[in-house]
Design a protein around this motif. Structure first.
Motif, PDB file in Angstrom:
ATOM      1  N   VAL A  36       0.855  -1.198   0.000  1.00 46.15           N
ATOM      2  CA  VAL A  36       0.000   0.000   0.000  1.00 46.15           C
ATOM      3  C   VAL A  36       0.887   1.242   0.000  1.00 46.15           C
ATOM      4  CG1 VAL A  36      -1.742   1.290   1.277  1.00 46.15           C
ATOM      5  CG2 VAL A  36      -1.910  -1.207   1.089  1.00 46.15           C
ATOM      6  N   SER A  59      -5.085   4.736  -2.394  1.00 52.04           N
ATOM      7  CA  SER A  59      -6.379   5.130  -1.851  1.00 52.04           C
ATOM      8  C   SER A  59      -6.909   6.445  -2.388  1.00 52.04           C
ATOM      9  CB  SER A  59      -6.280   5.294  -0.323  1.00 52.04           C
ATOM     10  OG  SER A  59      -5.900   4.093   0.283  1.00 52.04           O
ATOM     11  N   ILE A  82      -7.870   0.928  -3.319  1.00 49.20           N
ATOM     12  CA  ILE A  82      -8.367   0.455  -2.023  1.00 49.20           C
ATOM     13  C   ILE A  82      -9.074   1.557  -1.244  1.00 49.20           C
ATOM     14  CG2 ILE A  82      -6.588  -1.349  -1.876  1.00 49.20           C
ATOM     15  CD1 ILE A  82      -5.158   0.430   0.219  1.00 49.20           C
ATOM     16  N   MET A 164     -13.863  -8.218   0.929  1.00 48.02           N
ATOM     17  CA  MET A 164     -12.851  -7.408   1.609  1.00 48.02           C
ATOM     18  C   MET A 164     -13.455  -6.854   2.891  1.00 48.02           C
ATOM     19  SD  MET A 164     -12.143  -3.851   2.021  1.00 48.02           S
ATOM     20  CE  MET A 164     -10.865  -2.639   1.727  1.00 48.02           C
ATOM     21  N   LEU A 166     -12.372  -4.175   6.485  1.00 45.57           N
ATOM     22  CA  LEU A 166     -11.443  -3.200   7.075  1.00 45.57           C
ATOM     23  C   LEU A 166     -11.879  -2.975   8.522  1.00 45.57           C
ATOM     24  CD1 LEU A 166      -9.180  -1.139   6.394  1.00 45.57           C
ATOM     25  CD2 LEU A 166     -10.946   0.386   5.545  1.00 45.57           C
ATOM     26  N   MET A 204      -3.768  -5.959   7.565  1.00 43.39           N
ATOM     27  CA  MET A 204      -2.897  -4.826   7.315  1.00 43.39           C
ATOM     28  C   MET A 204      -1.622  -5.032   8.156  1.00 43.39           C
ATOM     29  SD  MET A 204      -5.739  -1.843   6.883  1.00 43.39           S
ATOM     30  CE  MET A 204      -5.611  -1.110   8.489  1.00 43.39           C
ATOM     31  N   SER A 205      -0.801  -3.978   8.274  1.00 42.55           N
ATOM     32  CA  SER A 205       0.508  -4.151   8.925  1.00 42.55           C
ATOM     33  C   SER A 205       0.411  -4.789  10.314  1.00 42.55           C
ATOM     34  CB  SER A 205       1.217  -2.798   9.040  1.00 42.55           C
ATOM     35  OG  SER A 205       1.578  -2.318   7.758  1.00 42.55           O
ATOM     36  N   ARG A 220      -3.085  -6.265   2.666  1.00 43.79           N
ATOM     37  CA  ARG A 220      -2.806  -4.907   2.171  1.00 43.79           C
ATOM     38  C   ARG A 220      -1.904  -4.209   3.183  1.00 43.79           C
ATOM     39  NH1 ARG A 220      -8.331  -5.477   2.845  1.00 43.79           N
ATOM     40  NH2 ARG A 220      -8.089  -3.906   4.444  1.00 43.79           N
ATOM     41  N   ILE A 221      -0.619  -4.090   2.849  1.00 44.18           N
ATOM     42  CA  ILE A 221       0.372  -3.675   3.838  1.00 44.18           C
ATOM     43  C   ILE A 221       1.057  -2.382   3.410  1.00 44.18           C
ATOM     44  CG2 ILE A 221       2.375  -4.410   5.176  1.00 44.18           C
ATOM     45  CD1 ILE A 221      -0.037  -6.292   5.475  1.00 44.18           C
TER      46      ILE A 221
HETATM   47  C1  LIG Z   1      -3.904   2.393   4.384  1.00 49.80           C
HETATM   48  C2  LIG Z   1      -4.617   1.127   4.148  1.00 49.80           C
HETATM   49  C3  LIG Z   1      -3.983  -0.112   4.352  1.00 49.80           C
HETATM   50  C4  LIG Z   1      -2.559  -0.264   4.862  1.00 49.80           C
HETATM   51  O1  LIG Z   1      -2.462   0.092   6.209  1.00 49.80           O
HETATM   52  P1  LIG Z   1      -1.117  -0.140   7.049  1.00 49.80           P
HETATM   53  O2  LIG Z   1      -1.580  -0.150   8.455  1.00 49.80           O
HETATM   54  O3  LIG Z   1      -0.214   1.002   6.739  1.00 49.80           O
HETATM   55  O4  LIG Z   1      -0.529  -1.447   6.636  1.00 49.80           O
HETATM   56  C5  LIG Z   1      -4.704  -1.258   4.052  1.00 49.80           C
HETATM   57  N1  LIG Z   1      -5.975  -1.202   3.592  1.00 49.80           N
HETATM   58  C6  LIG Z   1      -6.610  -0.038   3.407  1.00 49.80           C
HETATM   59  C7  LIG Z   1      -8.017  -0.057   2.893  1.00 49.80           C
HETATM   60  C8  LIG Z   1      -5.962   1.153   3.686  1.00 49.80           C
HETATM   61  O5  LIG Z   1      -6.625   2.310   3.502  1.00 49.80           O
END
Ligand SMILES: *Cc1c(COP(=O)(O)O)cnc(C)c1O
Length: 232
Positions: A36, A59, A82, A164, A166, A204-205, A220-221
């Protein structure tokens, strides 16, 4: 970050992905890394690309288009959108991305399909689910996803690949795993032979291990690859 640091961080993330994949008893190579690169300069993308990275997530549409123009020589990048979708942005997204995560609205779906250039393969999409306890307002409510899926299946410019989510951040692995497990269970309920929904875009991270243990196929990192994003 200097290119060597990005290469090293990416390597460390790949090692985390591999360790979690093994811990989950899943086949090696079953989880893809999307780097990302939002808010990161083109040079950071070049450094990751030189280290072998091909899938990048962005994004913010205008920022992404500016960087894509500067990186046009790297013609094997797979671009993932994303961010939040808005109707006035679908045309550019349909023209300049390979994947859209976070589709949650039938109007956006119709526009993306109509606006997908005929010269390109159908746009890969994941439907974003808004699961219990989610902090973000994005995503379709689980009770509405089956109708949205049926509508998307009729659209020739789209190829629905999976789901997906979040979730709100959490420190606790059991807590982190809950929404990821829910997403997998929704996938298992919704999948059909025509539309197997084999992609789960989650993690994510800070929670990629939890996501992989629950079946993520794309993580998604951002931060763990590129370092902290500049705040502005
Ligand atoms: C920014 C973002 C990420 C990555 O986030 P990190 O914590 O930096 O890994 C993943 N997915 C989405 C939808 C994001 O907006």
């Amino acid at each position: 970050m200097i290119p060597e640091q990005i290469a090293r961080h990416r390597h460390q993330v790949l090692a985390r992905i591999q360790a979690a994949t093994e811990r989950a008893g899943r086949p090696a190579g079953s989880v893809a890394l999307i780097a990302v690169s939002k808010k990161q300069p083109p040079a950071a993308i070049r450094a990751a690309h030189a280290a072998g990275q091909r899938a990048f997530g962005e994004s913010y549409l205008q920022e992404a288009l500016d960087k894509q123009a500067l990186l046009a020589d790297l013609d094997d990048i797979e671009w993932h959108f994303i961010g939040r979708l808005q109707s006035n942005k679908t045309r550019q997204i349909a023209a300049h991305f390979d994947w859209v995560h976070g589709l949650a609205d039938a109007t956006h779906a119709r526009r993306l399909s109509e606006q997908r250039p005929a010269s390109r393969r159908p746009l890969n999409v994941c439907l974003q689910l808004n699961l219990s306890g989610e902090s973000s307002k994005g995503g379709v409510a689980p009770e509405d996803v089956s109708a949205l899926l049926a509508q998307c299946a009729e659209l020739p410019g789209l190829r629905v690949r999976g789901l997906m989510t979040l979730p709100a951040p959490s420190e606790d692995e059991a807590e982190q795993r809950r929404p990821f497990r829910e997403l997998r269970e929704w996938r298992d309920r919704l999948a059909t032979p025509e539309c197997p929904l084999d992609v789960l875009s989650m993690g994510m991270s800070d929670d990629l291990e939890a996501a992989i243990l629950e079946g993520a196929t794309q993580v998604r990192i951002g931060t763990a690859v590129f370092g902290a994003r500049p705040t502005n």
